[in-house]
Write an enzyme that holds these catalytic residues in place. Sequence first.
Site, PDB file in Angstrom:
ATOM      1  N   TYR A 121       0.847  -1.192   0.000  1.00 56.01           N
ATOM      2  CA  TYR A 121       0.000   0.000   0.000  1.00 56.01           C
ATOM      3  C   TYR A 121       0.880   1.238   0.000  1.00 56.01           C
ATOM      4  O   TYR A 121       1.238   1.787   1.040  1.00 56.01           O
ATOM      5  CB  TYR A 121      -0.938  -0.003   1.204  1.00 56.01           C
ATOM      6  CG  TYR A 121      -2.054  -1.035   1.133  1.00 56.01           C
ATOM      7  CD1 TYR A 121      -2.253  -1.797  -0.019  1.00 56.01           C
ATOM      8  CD2 TYR A 121      -2.909  -1.257   2.204  1.00 56.01           C
ATOM      9  CE1 TYR A 121      -3.261  -2.739  -0.099  1.00 56.01           C
ATOM     10  CE2 TYR A 121      -3.926  -2.195   2.136  1.00 56.01           C
ATOM     11  CZ  TYR A 121      -4.096  -2.933   0.984  1.00 56.01           C
ATOM     12  OH  TYR A 121      -5.104  -3.873   0.913  1.00 56.01           O
ATOM     13  N   HIS A 196      -1.403 -12.058   0.289  1.00 55.14           N
ATOM     14  CA  HIS A 196      -2.209 -11.070  -0.423  1.00 55.14           C
ATOM     15  C   HIS A 196      -2.931 -11.626  -1.651  1.00 55.14           C
ATOM     16  O   HIS A 196      -4.067 -11.253  -1.940  1.00 55.14           O
ATOM     17  CB  HIS A 196      -1.320  -9.900  -0.841  1.00 55.14           C
ATOM     18  CG  HIS A 196      -2.046  -8.612  -1.002  1.00 55.14           C
ATOM     19  ND1 HIS A 196      -1.447  -7.372  -0.883  1.00 55.14           N
ATOM     20  CD2 HIS A 196      -3.350  -8.341  -1.279  1.00 55.14           C
ATOM     21  CE1 HIS A 196      -2.338  -6.422  -1.070  1.00 55.14           C
ATOM     22  NE2 HIS A 196      -3.493  -6.979  -1.321  1.00 55.14           N
ATOM     23  N   SER A 276     -12.957  -3.488  -0.530  1.00 53.80           N
ATOM     24  CA  SER A 276     -13.784  -2.647  -1.396  1.00 53.80           C
ATOM     25  C   SER A 276     -15.268  -2.908  -1.129  1.00 53.80           C
ATOM     26  O   SER A 276     -16.048  -3.156  -2.056  1.00 53.80           O
ATOM     27  CB  SER A 276     -13.454  -2.903  -2.875  1.00 53.80           C
ATOM     28  OG  SER A 276     -13.986  -1.900  -3.716  1.00 53.80           O
ATOM     29  N   PRO A 277     -15.693  -2.834   0.131  1.00 58.26           N
ATOM     30  CA  PRO A 277     -17.065  -3.234   0.486  1.00 58.26           C
ATOM     31  C   PRO A 277     -18.150  -2.271   0.028  1.00 58.26           C
ATOM     32  O   PRO A 277     -19.325  -2.631   0.058  1.00 58.26           O
ATOM     33  CB  PRO A 277     -17.015  -3.288   2.021  1.00 58.26           C
ATOM     34  CG  PRO A 277     -15.978  -2.286   2.384  1.00 58.26           C
ATOM     35  CD  PRO A 277     -14.926  -2.401   1.314  1.00 58.26           C
ATOM     36  N   LEU A 278     -17.765  -1.062  -0.396  1.00 57.62           N
ATOM     37  CA  LEU A 278     -18.770  -0.071  -0.777  1.00 57.62           C
ATOM     38  C   LEU A 278     -18.991  -0.010  -2.286  1.00 57.62           C
ATOM     39  O   LEU A 278     -19.637   0.911  -2.783  1.00 57.62           O
ATOM     40  CB  LEU A 278     -18.365   1.317  -0.248  1.00 57.62           C
ATOM     41  CG  LEU A 278     -18.200   1.398   1.276  1.00 57.62           C
ATOM     42  CD1 LEU A 278     -17.704   2.775   1.682  1.00 57.62           C
ATOM     43  CD2 LEU A 278     -19.510   1.072   1.974  1.00 57.62           C
ATOM     44  N   GLY A 279     -18.464  -0.981  -3.006  1.00 59.44           N
ATOM     45  CA  GLY A 279     -18.610  -0.983  -4.458  1.00 59.44           C
ATOM     46  C   GLY A 279     -20.061  -0.980  -4.899  1.00 59.44           C
ATOM     47  O   GLY A 279     -20.884  -1.736  -4.397  1.00 59.44           O
TER      48      GLY A 279
END
Length: 364
Positions: A121, A196, A276-279
């Site tokens: 990151y 990862h 990316s849970p808000l996609g």
Amino acid sequence: MPKFCVIGGSRYVGKLLVKRLQAADHQVTVINRGSTPAPAGTEHLTVDRNDEAALSAALGSATFDVVIDQICYTPVQAAIAARAFHGRTRRYVMTSTIEVYDPATAALDAGVTLIDTADSYHWYAGEAGHNELLVARALARYGRDTSHVLVATKGGRGRPGDGSWTVNATPAHLKRAAEASRKRLGVEAIGLYQLHKPDPSVPWAESVGALRELLDAGTIPAAGISNVTTAQIRQAHAILGDALVSVQNQYSPAVRDSEPELRLSTQLGLAFLPWSPLGGISRSSLDGPSGPTSATIAFHRIAAEHGASPQQITLAWLLTRSPTVIPVPGASRPASIQSSARAVEIELSEEEQTQLEDALPLSG
């Protein structure tokens, strides 16, 4: 008028610092690579701070009262800055954007007990572990007990600096990466270390075997895997046993390909961490060239009924998917983190859950 030079003052928290200096009638020069624009009203020097010759040339004969270096994380960077600014400033402050209420501190203040990061990151080549250093420094300077906070990091991916991602899950690399992460985080053992991404050029059992070796060596007490299939979860579980504690896959209203992996994780008692849970949930139901979808309309409507944001409703919905789900939304603004943390206070009725489910595309 006092003259300040801010190295790396173009990102969100850096802009806050610059605004504060400008509000106090200070003249500000911003130095960065030019990937993002500098705040209005500043002089902008576009240069790589790791290139000593280019940095010195860009500075010319400029002098400053104070230099605030927000992105100095290595002895090499410190030495370059010391030489480049020698004789140019009365005070050089090697600091970090985390001193301007950074996201990690905001997360701690909001009661967040899991901080997820990775050695990959970062933006530029040669900056592996950038975010790990930020997290470690924030925890060290928090001033309150953080022993209950689990820091999870990942290894096995890289960023060459050209915008692409690489994968390297050889056992040798994973063991080196884990040790480097441990040192950057400043801990005796990494709370949770995650592979990862599977490396197509390396047998999966060999990559997972490296996690077994790290467990046996005491470098990590618990292991996780990311971007995996059900078959890979089962194989990893067979190799690692109870030491395998988590699966991190992409999962959101827009992307539910990992529904089988979610179900299996629940069966095995593994934490499922949607990245990316808000996609698929826009800031406005009218965002996007195609206009509102049935999903965005449903999430926005229920958000309005709860006096919440659509993003909060999304996180609350994810928490209903399984008792082992722990969403890991990314954020660069403290306000976004605080808002996300408050999603745990929202209880969706069975009817609301059904309405949201019915509005979403079919899952696997």
